[in-house]
Design an enzyme around this catalytic site. Structure first.
Site, PDB file in Angstrom:
ATOM      1  N   ASP A 252       0.859  -1.177   0.000  1.00 52.67           N
ATOM      2  CA  ASP A 252       0.000   0.000   0.000  1.00 52.67           C
ATOM      3  C   ASP A 252       0.895   1.225   0.000  1.00 52.67           C
ATOM      4  O   ASP A 252       2.134   1.094  -0.090  1.00 52.67           O
ATOM      5  CB  ASP A 252      -0.943  -0.004   1.213  1.00 52.67           C
ATOM      6  CG  ASP A 252      -2.280   0.662   0.910  1.00 52.67           C
ATOM      7  OD1 ASP A 252      -2.303   1.910   0.778  1.00 52.67           O
ATOM      8  OD2 ASP A 252      -3.286  -0.051   0.780  1.00 52.67           O
ATOM      9  N   HIS A 306      -2.937   3.888  -3.924  1.00 51.67           N
ATOM     10  CA  HIS A 306      -2.347   3.159  -2.795  1.00 51.67           C
ATOM     11  C   HIS A 306      -0.931   2.682  -3.147  1.00 51.67           C
ATOM     12  O   HIS A 306      -0.563   1.546  -2.846  1.00 51.67           O
ATOM     13  CB  HIS A 306      -3.223   1.973  -2.395  1.00 51.67           C
ATOM     14  CG  HIS A 306      -4.554   2.366  -1.827  1.00 51.67           C
ATOM     15  ND1 HIS A 306      -4.729   2.721  -0.511  1.00 51.67           N
ATOM     16  CD2 HIS A 306      -5.776   2.482  -2.413  1.00 51.67           C
ATOM     17  CE1 HIS A 306      -6.008   3.031  -0.297  1.00 51.67           C
ATOM     18  NE2 HIS A 306      -6.656   2.901  -1.442  1.00 51.67           N
ATOM     19  N   GLU A 377     -10.124   3.684  -5.324  1.00 53.92           N
ATOM     20  CA  GLU A 377      -9.804   4.963  -4.676  1.00 53.92           C
ATOM     21  C   GLU A 377      -8.738   5.773  -5.411  1.00 53.92           C
ATOM     22  O   GLU A 377      -7.860   6.374  -4.793  1.00 53.92           O
ATOM     23  CB  GLU A 377      -9.407   4.714  -3.208  1.00 53.92           C
ATOM     24  CG  GLU A 377     -10.558   4.139  -2.403  1.00 53.92           C
ATOM     25  CD  GLU A 377     -10.246   3.924  -0.930  1.00 53.92           C
ATOM     26  OE1 GLU A 377     -11.180   4.051  -0.119  1.00 53.92           O
ATOM     27  OE2 GLU A 377      -9.088   3.628  -0.594  1.00 53.92           O
TER      28      GLU A 377
END
Length: 591
Positions: A252, A306, A377
């Site tokens: 991440d 990420h 995201e």
């Protein structure tokens, strides 16, 4: 020995004079605690009088399902009597197995015997009853994937002081599940003041197979590093409830802890410390051990969002910016949580490095392994803040509207998939993406091929998105956010979801629904809190995905879940309590 034993003293006339056992009686289908003085009465004599020296033994004959977890889905016939057994008296008959699968089955039987010995503990009372276990497996295929057959049948009979167990399955993984069930038909007992023993149900017939082929748990080792032993212990827990996927969210924006020998800068820049790296040997060990327990380790390398830590070295190596807006502030403008970072979709070297990473991990996981590529995201503000990206978009005739950034996002996944195909040398292996703005029903068909992409949805239980994606023909893995997100309740305004919430969450049984996963995100987790956050709620998810029982009241389920919790403890996995101990000893009295 970690199962519950209660041996106490009674105070009489100012001194302790009477010693007593806690025993359990089966009353109208539930186990109730009582007490008897310690004397020379044999345990099996107690059983004849309706007394059982442990709650586990009582449940074995009192519960209509013998406290099996998860519930079998096929014909289940169980007797209500047991007899004493001992680990040294077990013998396996593997002579009818094809030679190529004998080593795998032998590893499985070794795991079974380890669990049985842990259940009995030290000072285990010996018996003269022999247990013969005959195993037949039809297929020599050792692949563990969405097409793997996990069915089994188990027949247990007793005659002339011998227990005969016959197990038949399509694959070795079904046989493994059968042995897991057999271990649950075995329970610890107290045999005297100082010794313990085991009993096994004396007759059973079970046919069983899972409803869903994908039954998993996500763990996150990027936000906080988890030692390898914690991961292996979690695999043991998954095996105990017949879950078959450990989704390893390994990277991440906070860290990149995987050793990539082809690109050593990934951990040099991305790990928290040299001691918090999963080496190639560690990864091989985790993957091999998982498969031996019937658990497929599914690796997630999050992208294009990420992705910050580990990607900072590009310019120093004359490769340009591999990622943009890394650690940019104010972070809320560029990512979901600090530090920010998104892969650079217009830098050719980004795809070259991805190819090296994929080559490394596929050398461990195998060329046909399914990878999870993240994909959620993405912040358009991040890409929009990069002059390099904006200039390339303009050069390609793109503007800076939402649809332009969606196109750029989709192009990234297409090129990423091309790199994977090139490394594999084979085509049409599926990949997994999280649901996102790009996978919205109004956009997805324009960008993502339903024959290549599986979508893992993480939306509320009342969201229409899963059904809309199913109507479009996409395969799904479901992680219902308001029931199966195990990190909720420990941060922000999120709400804790109980095991009952997890158990009652039903997902569609369409052929396009592969199954589901509980998700233990790691922002507020370390090895010390792992077990209690994951268990027993993941066990509740496991029964939903294996059995998908209809209209069962969780009050009826609770004693079996308590029993599974005690089994986990015998394997050195420590779940959180779901009720006071009194409620466990007095079943269904705390509704």
């Amino acid at each position: 020995m970690l199962f519950k034993v209660f041996l106490g003293l009674v105070l009489i006339g100012g001194s302790y004079q009477t010693r007593f056992y806690n025993t359990y009686q089966c009353i109208e289908g539930r186990c109730e605690r009582s007490s008897i003085p310690v004397n020379t009465i044999e345990v099996l004599d107690l059983k004849a009088k309706g007394q059982h020296t442990t709650l586990a033994a009582c449940r074995l004959v009192c519960d209509s399902n013998a406290a099996i977890w998860p519930l079998p889905t096929g014909l289940t016939q169980l007797n209500n009597d047991y007899l004493g057994v001992h680990p040294d008296q077990f013998e396996f008959d593997l002579k009818d197995l094809p030679e190529t699968i004998v080593p795998f089955v032998s590893t499985t039987t070794d795991s079974f015997m380890k669990n049985i010995r842990q259940l009995c503990g030290e000072n285990c009372t010996r018996t003269e009853i022999f247990v013969y276990i005959h195993i037949i497996v039809k297929s020599t295929n050792l692949d563990l994937n969405w097409d793997t057959k996990e069915d089994y049948s188990l027949a247990l009979t007793t005659r002339d002081r011998e227990v005969r167990v016959h197990i038949a399955s399509t694959t070795v993984f079904g046989a493994r599940h059968a042995l897991e069930t057999l271990s649950q038909l075995t329970a610890p007992i107290v045999t005297s003041e100082t010794s313990f023993g085991l009993v096994m149900l004396d007759s059973a017939a079970i046919k069983d197979s899972p409803v869903f082929p994908h039954r998993g748990l996500l763990i996150d080792t990027a936000r906080n590093y988890l030692p390898v032993d914690d991961i292996l212990r979690t695999i043991n827990g998954l095996a105990s409830v017949k879950m078959n996927v450990l989704h390893w969210h390994a990277t991440d924006s906070q860290s990149f802890p995987l050793e990539i020998r082809r690109e050593p800068n990934m951990t040099r820049y991305g790990s928290y410390s040299p001691d918090q790296i999963y080496t190639v040997d560690d990864m091989r060990r985790i993957v091999f051990y998982g498969k031996s327990q019937g658990v497929r380790v599914l690796l997630e390398l999050d992208s294009p969002s990420h992705a910050g830590a580990g990607w900072e070295w590009g310019e120093e190596s004359d490769l340009g910016k591999l990622a943009v807006c890394v650690s940019q502030q104010p972070w809320r403008d560029y990512c979901i949580q600090p530090p920010c970072g998104q892969l650079n979709p217009v830098n050719e070297n980004t795809y070259v490095v991805l190819g090296e990473i994929y080559a490394e991990v596929l050398s461990i996981w195998g060329r046909e392994a399914v990878l999870h590529l993240g994909g959620d995201e993405v912040f358009f503000n991040c890409w929009n803040s990069s002059s390099e990206i904006v200039e390339k978009m303009t050069e390609d005739g793109m503007g800076r509207k939402t649809e332009d950034f969606l196109k750029l996002w989709a192009q990234f996944h297409t090129r990423q998939l091309n790199q994977l195909d090139k490394v594999r040398g084979i085509l049409n292996v599926k990949v997994i993406l999280w649901s996102s703005y790009l996978t919205s029903p109004e956009f997805i068909e324009s960008y993502l091929d339903k024959n290549r992409y599986v979508i893992q949805t993480w939306v509320e239980s009342d969201s229409p998105i899963p059904s809309q994606l199913l109507n479009l023909g996409y395969k799904l893995i479901m992680s219902t956010k308001n029931t199966w997100y195990l990190d909720h309740g420990f941060w922000g305004r999120t709400k804790y979801h109980t095991w009952r919430d997890a158990y009652n969450n039903k997902i569609p049984t369409s052929n396009l629904v592969l199954g589901g996963e509980a998700c233990m995100w790691g922002e507020y987790l370390n090895g010390g809190s792992l077990d209690s956050r994951v268990w027993p709620r993941t066990a509740a998810v496991a029964e939903r995905l294996w059995s998908n029982p209809a209209n069962i009241n969780t009050e009826e389920v609770e004693p079996r879940l308590q029993a599974q919790g005690e089994r986990l403890e015998s394997r050195m996995i420590f779940p959180e309590a779901i009720a006071p101990e009194w409620c466990s000893q007095h079943e269904r009295q705390c509704s």
